[in-house]
Write a protein that holds these residues in place. Structure first.
Motif, PDB file in Angstrom:
ATOM      1  N   UNK A  23       0.840  -1.186   0.000  1.00 23.11           N
ATOM      2  CA  UNK A  23       0.000   0.000   0.000  1.00 23.11           C
ATOM      3  C   UNK A  23       0.881   1.244   0.000  1.00 23.11           C
ATOM      4  N   UNK A  24       0.448   2.323  -0.683  1.00 22.33           N
ATOM      5  CA  UNK A  24       1.286   3.535  -0.734  1.00 22.33           C
ATOM      6  C   UNK A  24       1.356   4.213   0.627  1.00 22.33           C
ATOM      7  N   UNK A  25       2.547   4.680   0.979  1.00 18.40           N
ATOM      8  CA  UNK A  25       2.733   5.400   2.231  1.00 18.40           C
ATOM      9  C   UNK A  25       2.891   4.523   3.448  1.00 18.40           C
ATOM     10  N   UNK A  26       2.850   3.197   3.293  1.00 19.36           N
ATOM     11  CA  UNK A  26       2.983   2.271   4.420  1.00 19.36           C
ATOM     12  C   UNK A  26       4.087   1.274   4.094  1.00 19.36           C
ATOM     13  N   UNK A  27       4.876   0.934   5.094  1.00 15.89           N
ATOM     14  CA  UNK A  27       5.978   0.001   4.899  1.00 15.89           C
ATOM     15  C   UNK A  27       6.251  -0.721   6.207  1.00 15.89           C
ATOM     16  N   UNK A  28       7.356  -1.472   6.237  1.00 18.77           N
ATOM     17  CA  UNK A  28       7.698  -2.246   7.432  1.00 18.77           C
ATOM     18  C   UNK A  28       8.022  -1.340   8.613  1.00 18.77           C
ATOM     19  N   UNK A  29       8.595  -0.166   8.369  1.00 17.96           N
ATOM     20  CA  UNK A  29       8.870   0.765   9.467  1.00 17.96           C
ATOM     21  C   UNK A  29       7.582   1.226  10.135  1.00 17.96           C
TER      22      UNK A  29
END
Length: 745
Positions: free
Chosen positions: A220-226
Motif C-alpha cells: 500500500x502507498x505510504x505504508x511500509x515495514x517501518x
C-alpha cells in the motif's frame, strides 16, 4: 488560403465533374453530374453558385469536426489530474458502490499516463508526453479500442497492438524454430499487457484505498515495514499473549471465484470485472528447465557486456545485497495469472475481509476495567496514557482491562491479547474457522502458535520482548514524611535479531558459521577499484542503518554489520594485493581502509603530503567502524490515528471543500465577535474603489479636463454597490464603520 478556380463554359460544366487548383492540380471538391439541372441556360449561374456554396460549406464543416480517431483530440487533461479526481471522488464517498469505471477506462489520458510509467520501467528513463511519437499514440489508441471492444487477449506472443520502444524484432521474418520457442517457453509479460495492467491499477487503487482497513500495511502507498514497527512499539506494549499467523499460502494463488466475489463487493462494472477474470483464467505458458541445461560448463572468461543505448542499467551490487536482507514477511510477492502489478492489490482486496472481521473481534473482546491505567473507558481506542517507550505499562491481572489488537503485513498477521491465555485460544479457534469458511484455507494450531511475550516474538526480523522494571516511587505523605514504594512496570523492547542478521549475511556469502561468524571475501568486487568497492559498501551500510532505525539495539547491530563488511573487504584486498592476512591490510589501509593498498602506497609518508595537496585520488573509508559513530535509535512518538501524507492531504481537502466547514468557521467568527474573511475582503475592495474614484476626480480637476465624466463614474459606482445597506450610508456613518473595523483588527 485563396484557391484560384477555373470556371468552365456551359459545355465544359456538363462534362466536367471536378474543379482543380492551378497550383497542385489536385481535386478540391467533387461536383456532381448536372445532366438535367443545366438544361436551362438561364439558371446555370444560380445552380453553379448553389452547388459551390453547398460543397464548400460542407467541406468547411467537416474540417472543423473533431476526429474521434485522432489521439490529440482525446487528450483533454493531464493523466495525473484525472487520477487525482478519482482519489477525491472515492475518498469523499468511501461506502458507495462503484459502477462507472468503464468511463475512466475510456479516458485516453490514463492510457498515456500508463504508457509513460511502463516505458520508464522498460527503458529506465521517464518519457514526457511531448516525446511520445504519433505512431505510438495511434497504436496506444488501437489498444484502448481493442480493450473496450473485447478484442484484447492476454498473453499474446506474436500479434501486438503496441510494442515496446526497445523491441526491434521483425516477427514476420522469424524462422519456425524461433516462433516455436516463443510460443512454448517462458517469456516476460508483453508490453501491451503491462499497459493494460497499469491502467486497471490506476483505476482500482483509489477505489479500494479509501475502503481498506488501517491495520494492513503491505503493498500500500505510504505504508511500509517501518510503519508496522512503530505501530507495534506504540500500541502493543500492554499485551502478554501473541498469535503469529502465516497466511502466505493464500498469496500463492486463490480461486478465481473468490477473487471476483471480493471485487464485486465494491465494484459492479462488467467491463473491468471481465478483464480481471480473463487475466486470472488465461493460462500462463511456462517451460520446464531440462537437467542438461542446468549443467552448463562455466566459461573461463566472460567479456563485459556493453549495454544498449536505451537499455537500463542493472541494480548495483549494494542494492542487490540489501534486497537480500528482506525479512520473511516481505519476501512473498503475489503473482496471479496475467495480473502482474494487480496481484498485490487483489491480494489485499481478498484479505481486507479478514481485517474487518478482526476489527469486529477487537470490539467484541474489549472489556474495560476502572483499575486499569491505560484502557479504562468504554471506547477501546481512547487511551488514558502513552503505551509507547519509555513509559511504564502495567502488567496484566484479573482486575485489568481485557483487550486485543491486530496488524497484518502481506500474508502475515500478528495479534496481541491482553488477558488470560483462554481468550487467545478462543480467538485462534474462531480465526481457523473463518479462514476455512471464507478462503478454504486449512489452518491448525501449529500454524497459529500462541506465544508469551517473555519468550520473544519474531516479526519483520525484530524481536518483541518485555522488560520488567521495579521503579521506586517516592512521595510525601501527610505530616511531611517521605514514603518509598516499589512499583511494577513493563517496557516493550523492539530489538533487531542478531541471529536473523547472521542468517542473511550467510545467505549472501559474506560469512560462514553461526556462533562464531567468520567474514568471507567478497569476490564479486574483485575487479573493481578500492575507491569503487568502498563506495559500494558504504551505500550498503547507510541503507542498513536506515533499516534498523527503530531497533533498540541499533548501535550494536549496525556495528556488527560494519565489522562483517570490513572483514570481508579486508580478506578481498589481501587476496587481490597478495598481502596474506587482514592484519597487513589494516596496517597499510588503516582501520577504515581509506588508504590505498595498491603497491603499498598507503604506508608511505609521501602519500599523506600528496593527499593534503590534492594530487592523489582520495578513498572514502568505511563508515560506522566504531559504535560511537552509529546514530541513536529513533524514538519519535507515533501519533494516534496516523495516516500517510497523501491521505491526510486528501481528507484535509475534502474537509475544506465541505460547505459545512465554511459555515462552522463563519459561525465561530460571529460568536467571538470577529470579522469574517469575506467581510474583510469586501471592506478592502470598498476602500480601494472609493479611493480610486476620489483620485480620478482629483486628477480631472488638476488637469482641467471635463469633470462631468469622472463625477458620473463615481455616481455609477456608488449607485451600483452590492451591499445597499452598507454602501448607501453618509460619510459620518462610513467613518464610524471604519473606526470599528480598525479597532477589531
Amino acid at each position: 488560403m485563396h484557391r484560384s478556380l477555373k470556371f468552365l463554359s456551359y459545355r465544359g460544366l456538363r462534362s466536367s465533374t471536378t474543379i482543380f487548383s492551378k497550383t497542385n492540380q489536385h481535386p478540391i471538391f467533387p461536383i456532381p453530374q448536372w445532366n438535367n439541372n443545366l438544361s436551362c441556360k438561364n439558371s446555370n449561374g444560380f445552380v453553379l453558385f448553389r452547388a459551390l456554396f453547398t460543397q464548400s460549406s460542407s467541406a468547411t464543416y467537416s474540417s472543423r469536426m473533431p476526429d474521434p480517431n485522432d489521439p490529440a483530440t482525446l487528450m483533454k487533461e493531464d493523466g495525473v489530474a484525472v487520477c487525482s479526481q478519482m482519489w477525491i471522488e472515492n475518498f469523499r464517498e468511501p461506502e458507495k458502490t462503484v459502477t462507472n469505471l468503464t468511463n475512466y477506462l475510456r479516458r485516453f489520458e490514463l492510457w498515456v499516463f500508463a504508457y509513460q510509467k511502463v516505458c520508464a520501467d522498460e527503458t529506465g528513463a521517464y518519457m514526457p508526453r511531448s516525446a511520445i511519437t504519433r505512431s505510438a499514440l495511434e497504436d496506444l489508441l488501437g489498444l484502448r479500442n481493442a480493450v473496450l471492444d473485447n478484442r484484447f487477449k492476454w498473453g499474446a506472443r506474436l500479434q501486438f497492438f503496441i510494442r515496446s520502444p526497445k523491441d526491434k524484432t521483425d516477427y514476420e521474418s522469424l524462422s519456425k524454430r524461433k516462433i516455436r520457442a516463443i510460443l512454448t517457453t517462458t517469456q516476460p509479460a508483453a508490453f501491451q499487457d503491462r499497459i493494460v495492467q497499469e491502467v486497471l491499477f490506476l483505476i482500482l487503487e483509489p477505489v479500494y484505498e479509501a475502503r481498506f482497513s488501517q491495520r494492513s500495511f503491505a503493498f500500500r502507498p505510504g505504508r511500509n515495514a517501518h510503519t508496522v514497527l512503530r505501530v507495534i512499539r506504540r500500541s502493543f506494549a500492554g499485551y502478554l499473549w501473541y498469535i503469529k499467523g502465516d497466511l502466505s499460502a493464500m498469496l500463492d494463488g486463490m480461486k478465481v471465484g473468490m477473487v471476483i466475489s471480493s471485487l464485486m463487493r465494491d465494484v459492479r462494472d462488467k467491463k473491468v470485472i471481465d478483464l480481471i477474470k480473463a487475466a486470472l483464467t488465461t493460462p500462463v505458458i511456462t517451460s520446464k528447465v531440462d537437467d542438461g541445461e542446468k549443467k552448463k560448463k562455466k566459461r573461463k572468461y566472460q567479456k563485459k557486456r556493453v549495454l544498449a543505448e536505451d537499455e537500463p542499467k542493472p541494480d548495483p551490487y549494494w542494492l542487490e545485497s540489501f534486497f537480500g536482507f528482506a525479512p520473511e514477511e516481505a519476501e512473498m510477492l503475489p503473482s496471479w495469472g496475467h495480473c502482474g502489478i494487480l496481484s498485490p492489490l487483489l491480494a489485499n482486496i481478498c484479505l481486507d475481509e479478514l481485517d474487518h472481521w478482526m476489527e469486529d473481534k477487537i470490539k467484541e473482546f474489549y472489556r474495560p476495567s476502572k483499575n486499569d491505567v491505560i484502557w479504562n473507558s468504554s471506547d477501546g481506542d481512547a487511551e488514558q496514557g502513552n503505551t509507547s517507550w519509555p513509559e511504564f505499562v502495567p502488567t496484566s491481572g484479573p482486575d485489568k482491562t481485557r483487550k486485543i489488537d491486530y496488524i497484518r503485513y502481506g500474508g502475515h498477521v500478528l495479534i496481541g491479547v491482553r488477558g488470560p491465555r483462554a481468550d487467545a485460544a478462543t480467538l485462534r479457534k474462531q480465526l481457523i474457522e473463518f479462514c476455512d469458511q471464507k478462503y478454504m484455507l486449512k489452518l491448525d494450531n501449529e500454524s497459529l502458535p500462541i506465544e508469551h511475550i517473555t519468550k520473544g516474538i519474531m516479526f519483520l526480523d525484530h524481536v518483541l520482548c518485555r522488560r520488567v522494571v521495579y521503579p521506586t516511587l517516592r512521595y510525601t505523605a501527610t505530616g511531611g514524611k517521605i514514603i518509598s514504594e516499589k512499583g511494577v512496570g513493563t517496557l516493550l523492547s523492539v530489538t533487531a535479531s542478531l541471529k536473523q542478521c547472521i542468517k542473511q549475511f550467510r545467505k549472501l556469502s559474506f560469512l560462514k558459521g553461526d556462533r562464531d561468524p567468520d567474514p568471507q571475501p567478497c569476490f564479486r568486487m574483485f575487479h573493481a577499484t578500492q575507491a569503487h568497492t568502498n563506495s559500494q559498501m558504504n551505500k550498503f551500510l547507510s541503507v542498513m542503518v536506515e533499516w534498523y532505525r527503530y531497533a533498540d539495539n541499533r548501535k550494536k547491530i549496525v556495528n556488527f554489520c560494519s565489522y562483517i563488511i570490513r572483514g570481508s573487504l579486508a580478506k578481498l584486498y589481501a587476496a587481490k594485493y597478495k598481502l596474506r592476512s587482514r592484519a597487513k591490510v589494516y596496517k597499510i589501509g588503516s582501520r577504515n581502509l581509506s588508504r590505498p593498498l595498491k603497491e603499498k602506497k598507503g604506508q608511505s609518508p609521501e602519500y599523506h603530503n600528496l593527499l593534503r595537496m590534492g594530487l592523489v585520488e582520495s578513498i572514502d573509508g568505511l563508515q560506522y567502524t566504531r559504535m560511537s559513530l552509529v546514530p541513536e535509535t529513533d524514538y519519535t512518538p507515533f501519533p494516534v490515528g496516523w495516516r500517510p501524507d497523501h491521505e491526510k492531504a486528501l481528507l484535509e481537502y475534502l474537509r475544506l471543500d465541505d460547505p459545512k466547514t465554511l459555515e462552522e468557521q463563519r459561525s465561530c467568527l460571529r460568536d467571538q465577535g470577529l470579522i469574517s474573511p469575506q467581510d474583510y475582503v469586501s471592506m478592502l475592495v470598498w476602500n480601494y474603489k472609493r479611493n480610486a474614484v476620489a483620485v480620478d476626480q482629483l486628477s480631472s480637476l488638476l488637469t482641467g479636463e471635463n469633470t462631468q465624466s469622472s463625477i458620473k463614474r463615481g455616481a455609477e459606482f456608488f449607485s451600483t454597490s452590492n451591499d445597499e445597506n452598507s454602501y448607501k450610508k453618509n460619510t459620518k456613518e462610513e467613518d464610524n464603520e471604519e473606526r470599528i473595523f480598525v479597532a477589531r483588527m
